[in-house]
Design a protein around this motif. Structure first.
Motif, PDB file in Angstrom:
ATOM      1  N   SER A   1      31.934  67.188 -75.668  1.00 45.78           N
ATOM      2  CA  SER A   1      30.745  66.933 -74.856  1.00 45.78           C
ATOM      3  C   SER A   1      29.549  66.612 -75.741  1.00 45.78           C
ATOM      4  CB  SER A   1      30.443  68.182 -74.029  1.00 45.78           C
ATOM      5  OG  SER A   1      29.159  68.126 -73.469  1.00 45.78           O
TER       6      SER A   1
ATOM      7  N   VAL B   1      26.718  67.752 -75.211  1.00 41.91           N
ATOM      8  CA  VAL B   1      25.796  68.890 -75.135  1.00 41.91           C
ATOM      9  C   VAL B   1      26.447  70.244 -75.431  1.00 41.91           C
ATOM     10  CG1 VAL B   1      24.183  67.737 -73.602  1.00 41.91           C
ATOM     11  CG2 VAL B   1      26.052  69.072 -72.620  1.00 41.91           C
TER      12      VAL B   1
ATOM     13  N   ASN C   1      19.229  65.361 -72.321  1.00 42.03           N
ATOM     14  CA  ASN C   1      18.687  66.498 -71.572  1.00 42.03           C
ATOM     15  C   ASN C   1      18.977  66.378 -70.075  1.00 42.03           C
ATOM     16  OD1 ASN C   1      17.708  67.652 -73.927  1.00 42.03           O
ATOM     17  ND2 ASN C   1      15.705  66.703 -73.724  1.00 42.03           N
TER      18      ASN C   1
ATOM     19  N   HIS D   1      22.670  66.984 -69.492  1.00 38.99           N
ATOM     20  CA  HIS D   1      22.959  68.415 -69.600  1.00 38.99           C
ATOM     21  C   HIS D   1      22.606  69.133 -68.301  1.00 38.99           C
ATOM     22  CE1 HIS D   1      21.948  72.600 -71.024  1.00 38.99           C
ATOM     23  NE2 HIS D   1      23.220  72.475 -71.331  1.00 38.99           N
ATOM     24  N   GLU D   2      21.438  68.842 -67.768  1.00 42.09           N
ATOM     25  CA  GLU D   2      20.980  69.455 -66.522  1.00 42.09           C
ATOM     26  C   GLU D   2      21.947  69.160 -65.374  1.00 42.09           C
ATOM     27  OE1 GLU D   2      17.697  68.115 -63.274  1.00 42.09           O
ATOM     28  OE2 GLU D   2      17.013  68.127 -65.358  1.00 42.09           O
TER      29      GLU D   2
ATOM     30  N   ALA E   1      25.646  70.579 -65.981  1.00 40.24           N
ATOM     31  CA  ALA E   1      25.686  72.038 -65.817  1.00 40.24           C
ATOM     32  C   ALA E   1      25.693  72.395 -64.333  1.00 40.24           C
ATOM     33  CB  ALA E   1      24.504  72.685 -66.528  1.00 40.24           C
TER      34      ALA E   1
END
Length: 131
Positions: free
Chosen positions: A32, A34, A114, A117-118, A121
């Motif tokens: 990944s 992240v 970023n 990732h948000e 997740a």
């Protein structure tokens, strides 16, 4: 033998999560952009790719170019999430049967990492809780 790239493109276009069962090797590893450690095994690789189908596989997603050498390929992609342009590559390696054994995603710029990732997740958490 599986035509790995043709099958991958079809699965990605159709967001066919179940088709990953036949395409992924049992010992598949996912890298990944992240998560710092490789995610080892077919089940976890499928989870990450399934989440990516839904997060990245929107109407703006497109592969821009593909470079293939033997059982390795690099696919450059472009998409947009919440107004942030994402440019990335999928680095794919497959075994002699055509099953994906290694899948690495790299993304740029930092704002895109970023945002990814948000969203990833949230998608992984929703899938874990069965939502």
């Amino acid at each position: 033998m599986i035509d790995t790239l043709k099958t991958w493109h079809r699965l990605m276009q159709d967001r066919d999560v179940n088709g990953l069962d036949d395409l992924l090797a049992d010992n598949a590893v996912f890298h990944s952009p992240v998560v710092h450690t490789p995610q080892e095994g077919k089940a976890i690789t499928k989870q990450y790719l399934a989440a990516a189908f839904h997060v990245l596989g929107n109407d703006q997603f497109e592969y821009l170019r593909e470079i293939k050498d033997g059982n390795n390929a690099v696919l450059e992609f472009h998409t947009e999430l919440d107004g942030i342009v994402i440019n990335g590559i999928d680095m794919i390696q497959w075994d002699e049967e055509g099953r994906i054994s290694d899948f690495k995603v790299m993304v740029r710029p930092l704002k895109a990492v970023n945002k990814l990732h948000e969203k990833m997740a949230a998608m992984l958490e929703a899938r874990k809780s069965g939502s």
